[in-house]
Design an enzyme around this catalytic site. Structure first.
Site, PDB file in Angstrom:
ATOM      1  N   PRO A  21      21.645  22.502  13.118  1.00 32.81           N
ATOM      2  CA  PRO A  21      21.861  23.899  12.729  1.00 32.81           C
ATOM      3  C   PRO A  21      23.179  24.396  13.306  1.00 32.81           C
ATOM      4  O   PRO A  21      23.454  24.201  14.484  1.00 32.81           O
ATOM      5  CB  PRO A  21      20.665  24.623  13.373  1.00 32.81           C
ATOM      6  CG  PRO A  21      20.278  23.749  14.526  1.00 32.81           C
ATOM      7  CD  PRO A  21      20.547  22.354  14.081  1.00 32.81           C
ATOM      8  N   ALA A  23      25.610  27.906  13.211  1.00 31.41           N
ATOM      9  CA  ALA A  23      25.763  29.290  12.772  1.00 31.41           C
ATOM     10  C   ALA A  23      27.019  29.442  11.919  1.00 31.41           C
ATOM     11  O   ALA A  23      28.100  28.978  12.292  1.00 31.41           O
ATOM     12  CB  ALA A  23      25.837  30.216  13.988  1.00 31.41           C
ATOM     13  N   GLN A  75      15.496  26.988  12.734  1.00 30.74           N
ATOM     14  CA  GLN A  75      15.684  27.197  14.176  1.00 30.74           C
ATOM     15  C   GLN A  75      15.639  28.678  14.532  1.00 30.74           C
ATOM     16  O   GLN A  75      16.332  29.496  13.926  1.00 30.74           O
ATOM     17  CB  GLN A  75      17.012  26.611  14.637  1.00 30.74           C
ATOM     18  CG  GLN A  75      17.167  26.632  16.150  1.00 30.74           C
ATOM     19  CD  GLN A  75      18.498  26.090  16.610  1.00 30.74           C
ATOM     20  OE1 GLN A  75      19.503  26.799  16.578  1.00 30.74           O
ATOM     21  NE2 GLN A  75      18.516  24.826  17.041  1.00 30.74           N
ATOM     22  N   CYS A 104      21.931  27.219  23.119  1.00 31.37           N
ATOM     23  CA  CYS A 104      23.113  27.960  22.686  1.00 31.37           C
ATOM     24  C   CYS A 104      23.845  28.564  23.885  1.00 31.37           C
ATOM     25  O   CYS A 104      23.240  29.260  24.698  1.00 31.37           O
ATOM     26  CB  CYS A 104      22.737  29.068  21.707  1.00 31.37           C
ATOM     27  SG  CYS A 104      24.160  30.005  21.120  1.00 31.37           S
TER      28      CYS A 104
END
Length: 209
Positions: A21, A23, A75, A104
């Site tokens: 994943p 962003a 996620q 993150c």
């Protein structure tokens, strides 16, 4: 010898190549393109559990999987048990796997106690993980980092806690939060995590390793 099927909970992947994943990157059109190259699994962009809880319309767009090939992982991130539990239940009705982000490093995420900030509070992280697992009808996976900084290397301990809490697979980024994306990943900590649990361990790969 490196490409093989893996099983995450009751979901069997055709291979162990997984689109991480990202962003602003792994939206629906991008995932559809990547699926043409037949990865074992793709994942949506990271979404906020609070945004799901408060029914944010923009967040719903991030979870769009219209006409998308399966399997798909979604996620979520957050540090509040109630909203993470709610988000888990919501997402598990849309995806095949629910993934928790505790890796993150972004300042806007960690300032709220989310993402890799949870590596500093294993007890709180455990409660969040259990809330997600309890409310999900699908296998739950976890992304984490090596630790917060070089004085807080917790990946192996964290992974063991996660497995006991019901996590079905772990993705490990071999850097601390303080390292962000600099330098090279610590392969030894990845090996240590793999040896410490009995569930699949997935290495987070970047172009600079």
């Amino acid at each position: 010898m490196y490409i093989k099927k893996i099983k995450i909970g009751n979901v069997e992947l055709e291979n162990n190549l997984i689109l991480a994943p990202m962003a602003g990157v792994t939206d629906l059109p991008f995932r559809k393109i990547c699926k043409e190259f037949e990865p074992g699994l793709v994942c949506t962009e990271m979404v906020s559990s609070k945004a799901i809880f408060y029914n944010d319309s923009k967040t719903k767009l991030l979870m769009n999987t219209t006409e998308e090939k399966r399997p798909i992982s979604m996620q979520i991130f957050g540090s509040d048990e109630e909203t993470m539990g709610f988000a888990s239940k919501y997402v598990s009705e849309l995806a095949d796997i629910v993934d928790i982000n505790m890796g993150c490093p972004a300042p806007k995420v960690v300032k709220n106690g989310d993402g890799s900030k949870l590596l500093l509070d294993i007890e709180k992280a455990e409660k969040v993980i259990k809330a997600v697992v309890r409310n999900s009808s699908k296998p739950v996976t976890l992304k984490l980092r090596k630790g917060w900084d070089l004085n807080n290397i917790v990946a192996a301990e964290f992974a063991q806690m996660a497995e006991k809490s019901g996590i079905s697979a772990i993705t490990i980024h071999g850097r601390t939060r303080s390292e962000m994306y600099s330098g090279k990943a610590d392969l030894e900590i990845i090996k240590k995590v793999k040896e410490s649990v009995n569930i699949p361990v997935i290495r987070k790969w970047r172009y600079n390793r």
